[in-house]
Design an enzyme around this catalytic site. Sequence first.
Site, PDB file in Angstrom:
ATOM      1  N   HIS A 154       0.832  -1.205   0.000  1.00  0.00           N
ATOM      2  CA  HIS A 154       0.000   0.000   0.000  1.00  0.00           C
ATOM      3  C   HIS A 154       0.866   1.253   0.000  1.00  0.00           C
ATOM      4  O   HIS A 154       1.994   1.259   0.514  1.00  0.00           O
ATOM      5  CB  HIS A 154      -0.929   0.011   1.216  1.00  0.00           C
TER       6      HIS A 154
ATOM      7  N   GLU B  78      -1.678  -6.805   7.232  1.00  0.00           N
ATOM      8  CA  GLU B  78      -0.357  -6.547   7.784  1.00  0.00           C
ATOM      9  C   GLU B  78      -0.136  -7.413   9.020  1.00  0.00           C
ATOM     10  O   GLU B  78      -1.089  -7.892   9.648  1.00  0.00           O
ATOM     11  CB  GLU B  78      -0.241  -5.058   8.152  1.00  0.00           C
TER      12      GLU B  78
END
Length: 230
Positions: free
Chosen positions: A9, A87
């Site tokens: 990202h 994550e």
Amino acid sequence: MVKLVFARHGESEWNKANLFTGWADVDLSEEGTQQAIDAGKLIKEADIKFDLAFTSVLTRAIKTTNLALEYSDQLWVPVEKSWRLNERHYGGLTGKNKAEAAEKFGDEQVHIWRRSYDVLPPAMAKDDPYSAHTDRRYANLDDTVIPDAENLKVTLERALPYWEDKIAPALKDGKNVFVGAHGNSIRALVKHIKQLSDDDIMGVEIPNFPPLVFEFDENLNVTAEYYLGK
């Protein structure tokens, strides 16, 4: 020859503020939005055509995926979201400033928490405001599956089934795949793809930009690895 494109990202608001993020759902910064757009432009310039895409259930990765597909003129490509691409969960460090954590616990200890393969950070309390246990996006998961802290080893253990069930079969079918994810979930999969040792993966960093490309033969042997635009 099939292609797998990993896009971490773009910069998030907490990346910008130097905070541990993990599973906290933080948006892209202005710079991060531009990085995602630029990733799409690089994909278009490289003429990479995707058959499907995968991302996590966190906003920063979802927006990066959508923007990269939009600016490569492939917004129609099917996207599947999974918590398994989230994550790494930073536990009790979530929301803490990295420099302040180093002052409190010591540089060496924080470095071990961040970069070691199998050392867990302090666990997040169940009543922490960033706890995933009360987050509706994980309502279908057994509560015992939701982590309170993860290291890279645990991150790989929950990401690997998704690789084996979804991503690898698509590549074996000759499909080009986009994965919009996070620094550590990508590191975990890169460790598996390249069969890196526990020590070697400690030195691997995944930048917010540009995207990382792997090319595979029909047996999923890596034939090329490179960053777009470099």
